[in-house]
Write a protein that holds these residues in place. Structure first.
Motif, PDB file in Angstrom:
ATOM      1  N   ASN A  84       0.845  -1.203   0.000  1.00 21.53           N
ATOM      2  CA  ASN A  84       0.000   0.000   0.000  1.00 21.53           C
ATOM      3  C   ASN A  84       0.878   1.250   0.000  1.00 21.53           C
ATOM      4  O   ASN A  84       1.999   1.242   0.500  1.00 21.53           O
ATOM      5  N   LYS A  85       0.354   2.310  -0.557  1.00 19.55           N
ATOM      6  CA  LYS A  85       1.121   3.546  -0.660  1.00 19.55           C
ATOM      7  C   LYS A  85       0.352   4.704  -0.015  1.00 19.55           C
ATOM      8  O   LYS A  85      -0.841   4.882  -0.242  1.00 19.55           O
ATOM      9  N   ALA A  86       1.068   5.466   0.786  1.00 19.77           N
ATOM     10  CA  ALA A  86       0.508   6.680   1.378  1.00 19.77           C
ATOM     11  C   ALA A  86       0.846   7.859   0.473  1.00 19.77           C
ATOM     12  O   ALA A  86       2.015   8.058   0.114  1.00 19.77           O
ATOM     13  N   LEU A  87      -0.174   8.616   0.087  1.00 17.52           N
ATOM     14  CA  LEU A  87       0.051   9.777  -0.761  1.00 17.52           C
ATOM     15  C   LEU A  87       0.596  10.925   0.078  1.00 17.52           C
ATOM     16  O   LEU A  87       0.170  11.131   1.217  1.00 17.52           O
ATOM     17  N   GLU A  88       1.530  11.644  -0.474  1.00 15.69           N
ATOM     18  CA  GLU A  88       2.185  12.722   0.257  1.00 15.69           C
ATOM     19  C   GLU A  88       1.162  13.785   0.686  1.00 15.69           C
ATOM     20  O   GLU A  88       0.314  14.210  -0.094  1.00 15.69           O
ATOM     21  N   ASN A  89       1.240  14.179   1.952  1.00 22.15           N
ATOM     22  CA  ASN A  89       0.363  15.209   2.530  1.00 22.15           C
ATOM     23  C   ASN A  89      -1.111  14.841   2.457  1.00 22.15           C
ATOM     24  O   ASN A  89      -1.966  15.718   2.412  1.00 22.15           O
ATOM     25  N   ASP A  90      -1.409  13.544   2.434  1.00 23.35           N
ATOM     26  CA  ASP A  90      -2.800  13.090   2.398  1.00 23.35           C
ATOM     27  C   ASP A  90      -3.074  12.218   3.627  1.00 23.35           C
ATOM     28  O   ASP A  90      -2.714  11.041   3.667  1.00 23.35           O
ATOM     29  N   SER A  91      -3.708  12.829   4.622  1.00 24.56           N
ATOM     30  CA  SER A  91      -3.959  12.120   5.880  1.00 24.56           C
ATOM     31  C   SER A  91      -4.910  10.944   5.681  1.00 24.56           C
ATOM     32  O   SER A  91      -4.922  10.008   6.485  1.00 24.56           O
ATOM     33  N   THR A 138      -4.751   8.677   3.449  1.00 26.81           N
ATOM     34  CA  THR A 138      -4.046   7.467   3.015  1.00 26.81           C
ATOM     35  C   THR A 138      -2.902   7.090   3.947  1.00 26.81           C
ATOM     36  O   THR A 138      -2.296   6.027   3.771  1.00 26.81           O
ATOM     37  N   PHE A 139      -2.604   7.930   4.935  1.00 32.34           N
ATOM     38  CA  PHE A 139      -1.509   7.609   5.854  1.00 32.34           C
ATOM     39  C   PHE A 139      -1.984   6.531   6.822  1.00 32.34           C
ATOM     40  O   PHE A 139      -3.094   6.588   7.343  1.00 32.34           O
TER      41      PHE A 139
END
Length: 256
Positions: A204-211, A213-214
């Motif tokens: 899985n990938k967390a998008l930068e500055n996107d809470s 998806t973190f």
């Protein structure tokens, strides 16, 4: 909680009120005691509700006559099948969580508990996951099957009538497919929760500055920093920081 002899037991955090604790069953593997301790610590320190953390220890279940299944060649952990005793161990009452020990929680489990929906018998992240590696952790075989990782973190509606199927007899005799694919249920009985609660490291990938998806709970399913081969995996720094906090707190308690 760990002691000098390596034993573990359930631990209750009352969170300042008298509500019945939310039960969290954690798969325990004797090769990964530190993973269990860090997972437990990450849950306890962030919880704002009463919780009870209960390790599922295969050797204890064998001694009590609840588990007698012979270990299969493709079982990568000691809790590959014992996890499905969760509703039984919760006396088929209320909601409870089962989670693998190779998790690191970054959010309050109250948020997870609040997702519970009585329409469902179980709720989990509906992963579409095919691992690229042929081995994981300390060289265990990486198997591929439908609904892989769905059973690694499950909200169980323990009082749901369909979960009464999960008796010790069934858990000890049914196939891996029947259990890990939730075949005692219809598809409509399996609720979905957001991916961030079973965020697969390396997949899985967390998008930068996107809470949104973190991760709220990181799952080091390939192997975590407690294994030499995985010490530089993604989010290793967060696990190591949590481990150091746990070790420092444990040392302080011993000194006192």
């Amino acid at each position: 909680m760990s002691s000098s002899n390596g034993k573990v037991h359930s631990e209750t955090c009352n969170g300042g009120n008298a509500n019945k604790p939310f039960k969290i069953f954690v798969g325990y593997d004797s090769r990964e005691d530190i993973a269990y301790q860090v997972c437990r610590n990450s849950i306890l320190k962030r919880s704002s509700i009463p919780i009870e953390i209960i390790p599922i220890i295969q050797s204890d279940l064998r001694k009590s006559g609840l588990y007698w299944r012979e270990r299969g060649q493709v079982e990568s952990t000691e809790f590959s099948f014992t996890r499905f005793l969760t509703p039984y161990l919760a006396n088929y009452e209320g909601w409870a969580v089962f989670v693998d020990c190779d998790f690191l929680y970054l959010a309050d489990v109250k948020e997870l508990r609040d997702l519970a929906d009585d329409r469902y018998a179980v709720m989990c992240v509906h992963h579409d996951y095919t691992p690229k590696e042929s081995t994981k952790m300390d060289g265990a075989v990486q198997t591929v099957y439908p609904r892989k990782n769905w059973s690694s973190m499950v909200l169980y509606n323990c009082g749901h009538p369909k979960n009464r199927v999960l008796t010790p007899e069934v858990v000890n005799t049914q196939t891996g497919a029947f259990l890990h694919r939730f075949q005692w249920l219809e598809d409509d009985d399996i609720g979905s929760i957001p991916c961030v609660w079973n965020f697969l490291e390396g997949h899985n990938k967390a998008l930068e500055n996107d809470s949104m998806t973190f991760p709220k709970a990181i799952h080091y399913t390939r192997g975590g920093p407690w294994f030499e081969a995985w010490k530089n995996c993604e989010f290793a720094d967060l696990w190591v920081k949590e481990m150091e906090e746990y070790m420092n707190e444990a040392k302080k308690n011993i000194d006192e």
